[in-house]
Motif scaffolding. Structure first.
Motif, short mmCIF file in Angstrom:
data_model
loop_
_atom_site.label_atom_id
_atom_site.label_comp_id
_atom_site.label_asym_id
_atom_site.label_seq_id
_atom_site.Cartn_x
_atom_site.Cartn_y
_atom_site.Cartn_z
N ARG A 47 0.87 -1.18 0.00
CA ARG A 47 0.00 0.00 0.00
C ARG A 47 0.90 1.23 0.00
O ARG A 47 1.65 1.44 0.95
CB ARG A 47 -0.85 -0.03 1.27
N PRO A 48 0.86 2.01 -1.07
CA PRO A 48 1.77 3.16 -1.17
C PRO A 48 1.64 4.08 0.03
O PRO A 48 0.54 4.31 0.54
CB PRO A 48 1.31 3.87 -2.44
N ASN A 49 2.74 4.59 0.47
CA ASN A 49 2.77 5.51 1.61
C ASN A 49 2.54 6.93 1.10
O ASN A 49 3.42 7.53 0.49
CB ASN A 49 4.11 5.38 2.32
N ALA A 50 1.36 7.43 1.39
CA ALA A 50 0.99 8.75 0.87
C ALA A 50 1.83 9.87 1.47
O ALA A 50 1.99 10.92 0.86
CB ALA A 50 -0.49 9.02 1.13
N VAL A 51 2.36 9.62 2.64
CA VAL A 51 3.18 10.66 3.28
C VAL A 51 4.51 10.80 2.52
O VAL A 51 4.93 11.90 2.19
CB VAL A 51 3.41 10.34 4.76
N ALA A 52 5.11 9.67 2.24
CA ALA A 52 6.36 9.71 1.48
C ALA A 52 6.10 10.31 0.11
O ALA A 52 6.86 11.14 -0.40
CB ALA A 52 6.92 8.30 1.34
N VAL B 51 4.40 16.86 6.76
CA VAL B 51 4.55 15.68 5.93
C VAL B 51 5.95 15.09 6.11
O VAL B 51 6.11 13.88 6.32
CB VAL B 51 4.27 16.00 4.45
N LEU B 55 6.92 11.55 7.82
CA LEU B 55 7.72 10.50 7.19
C LEU B 55 8.86 10.08 8.11
O LEU B 55 9.14 8.90 8.28
CB LEU B 55 8.28 11.01 5.85
N GLY B 114 -3.33 4.30 3.89
CA GLY B 114 -2.33 4.80 2.94
C GLY B 114 -1.84 6.19 3.33
O GLY B 114 -0.67 6.51 3.19
N LYS B 115 -2.75 6.98 3.87
CA LYS B 115 -2.36 8.33 4.30
C LYS B 115 -1.64 8.30 5.64
O LYS B 115 -1.32 9.34 6.21
CB LYS B 115 -3.59 9.24 4.36
N GLN B 116 -1.43 7.11 6.16
CA GLN B 116 -0.65 6.92 7.39
C GLN B 116 -1.28 7.56 8.62
O GLN B 116 -0.58 8.11 9.47
CB GLN B 116 0.77 7.48 7.20
#
Lengths: 333, 333
Positions: A47-52, B51, B55, B114-116
DNA sequence: ATGAAAGCGCTAACAT
DNA sequence: ATGTTAGCGCTTTCAT
């Protein structure tokens, strides 16, 4: 530890760049590679890390929404319009209540910008110079929803609140009333101060009616303050025969208080409310209202914001949505 | 380009680590240095990038809130409770509407993760196995607010919905009723299915009353469906003399439909509603309700979530908040 | 079509 | 008390 793009790359025997391309739908990937990568993604539950992603791309696909009070029916409908369009354009929403508090509002703007939102929808009952300065300094676009700001320096979506009152008063006048009261919001409310009040005075003047101090009651928009407003009005020697109320909730209070006093609506008292929230149908008689398309104001605001975030040209950044009078049982039609 | 921690460090002749310490309130900074750094921060208008921070620290101070519909009065009050406590603990909220749609809910969970987000508050009218599996897989804590899940695998905050109905029915029985109707939500609503219905049947049984198919009407909780429900009930040969309604909005519909038919409340028909939203006071007679502390359910959910995110021990992860009967005009008290 | 590598702006050891 | 440095997990040139 979570699965990263790197894990996927290794498992699929490709570079992370390729995984990134697959994830982002970049066409420069051989179908076979794409398939392989997608399989690994699936298998690993990547699951792609939206923060990165946000840090690298400088886009968070998140917009900030500052709202006075989400538990208010009025604002909740606006918020729903905002959120629906945001979702449509793949944005998420950070939602915060300001309680219409000046400092909280300013602080929230900072917080949102700190979170690197791509844009902000701002709602407030009273925009100050300080707000405007802050908002103009924002590195990302801001749109005001249901919030007036005379200088038109910030894009906004509203209806013509002044004209709305004037339409209502004109209707009353057409029905032969000469004692027309106004139940508004508090003086701290900009729309009340700059649109409703002037509209009321102007239409009285137009109709050759004199302005009566006693016929104007300020409320906090609540049901109870509507009840209280009616009781003040009903106690007047020259009791008004028509009332324009600038909130549905207060209008319900007025209707019920009138009922309690045996004042017949619309026979002895006509009432036109504003907003046209679902509340206007939840009372007997049903409320005649100025239809403010709340959901649409939210939706259009968000749509405008997407354009701004996308750096598209917008012909007009101060949008005025149409309103109309919806006549129901609280008026003689 | 935005001001970064690096710009501040250079201007203040310190390392970025020191700036970071100042920003984060780390005590290991000489007051003089702190002062100098703060001045530069002020002068440059430096605003930490959340952000980047997220991270690096793997904490976003953001929680996801999945809600069926923010424009529903019921959920809006829950949301307000959630947001207030979130703010208190310095969290922001990503709010999304699911429309109680199974797939949307599942998709939103993924988006939020995904948005952590550091945690999730989940509201749904019907939790499935699939939800539970997804939620259990979540790397961050999840709390269910106003949402039942029998297996108690996911922390939750609710009231005892079954007991609430039983209290209402018992009240009716005490008032001598034998024809007690139930206006519920749709069968897709878990609380309706698993708590309200069984509670209703059980209390009838207890009272030695027989269960009448015709006395149970499913609604979608809306005002209109309340109107419709009353019309069905009123047309029955043996018209019920008491109704328990599991939503305030539908209850208003019932009250007004009864009014339209000339059925006197509470003389000929007693009504107890659920929820106790502000709506219950915006009708004549005012609604007697089971008080569901909606704001508190939201607030306690969020509070519980903060503990979980903080890895504090929680004695009981399935919280049941107290409810009570608030008797007003729609019942004979 | 794919890979290598340099950031994005910060936190968090680890040194000093 | 302060500095150095190595990531955090991606996107995005720039090569190949």
């Amino acid at each position: 530890m979570n699965i990263t793009i790197y894990d996927v790359a290794r498992e699929a025997n490709v570079s992370m760049a390729t995984v990134s391309r697959v994830v982002n739908g970049n066409p420069n990937v051989k179908p076979a590679t794409r398939k392989k990568v997608n399989e690994v993604i699936e298998r690993l539950g990547y699951r792609p890390n939206a923060v990165a992603r946000g840090l690298a791309s400088k886009k968070t696909t998140t917009v900030g929404v500052i709202i006075p009070d989400i538990s208010s029916i009025f604002y909740a409908e606006l918020a729903r319009g905002i959120e629906d369009i945001a979702t449509m354009y793949k944005y998420n929403i950070i939602l915060s209540n300001s309680d219409a508090n000046h400092d909280k509002e300013l602080h929230l703007i900072q917080t949102m910008l700190g979170k690197q939102v791509d844009g902000v929808v701002f709602m407030s009952s009273n925009i100050t110079e300080e707000h405007i300065e802050e908002l103009k300094k924002s590195p990302v676009p801001v749109v005001l929803a249901g919030t007036v700001e005379d200088t038109e320096q910030i894009p906004s979506v509203n209806i013509d609140y002044k004209q709305a009152v004037m339409d209502a008063v004109a209707f009353f006048e057409g029905n032969g009333h000469s004692r027309i009261a106004l139940v508004t919001g508090p003086a701290t409310d900009a729309i009340t101060r700059k649109n409703i009040m002037p509209g009321y005075r102007e239409s009285l003047e137009k109709a050759g009616l004199s302005f009566e101090e006693d016929y104007v009651i300020e409320t906090d928009f609540s049901y109870d303050s509507g009840v209280e407003a009616l009781s003040q009005l009903a106690d007047l020697d020259k009791r008004p025969t028509a009332i324009y109320v600038s909130s549905d909730e207060a209008a319900l209070g007025i209707i019920h208080a009138a009922y309690d006093r045996g004042i017949k609506i619309p026979e002895e008292l006509e009432v036109i409310s504003s907003d046209n929230t679902r509340l206007s149908l939840m009372v007997r008689p049903r409320l005649s209202t100025v239809v403010q398309p709340l959901y649409d104001i939210g939706a259009v605001s968000m749509r405008l914001l997407t354009k701004l975030m996308n750096k598209e040209e917008v012909e007009e950044s101060s949008v005025i949505l149409p309103h109309r009078l919806e006549l129901r049982g609280s008026t003689r039609n």
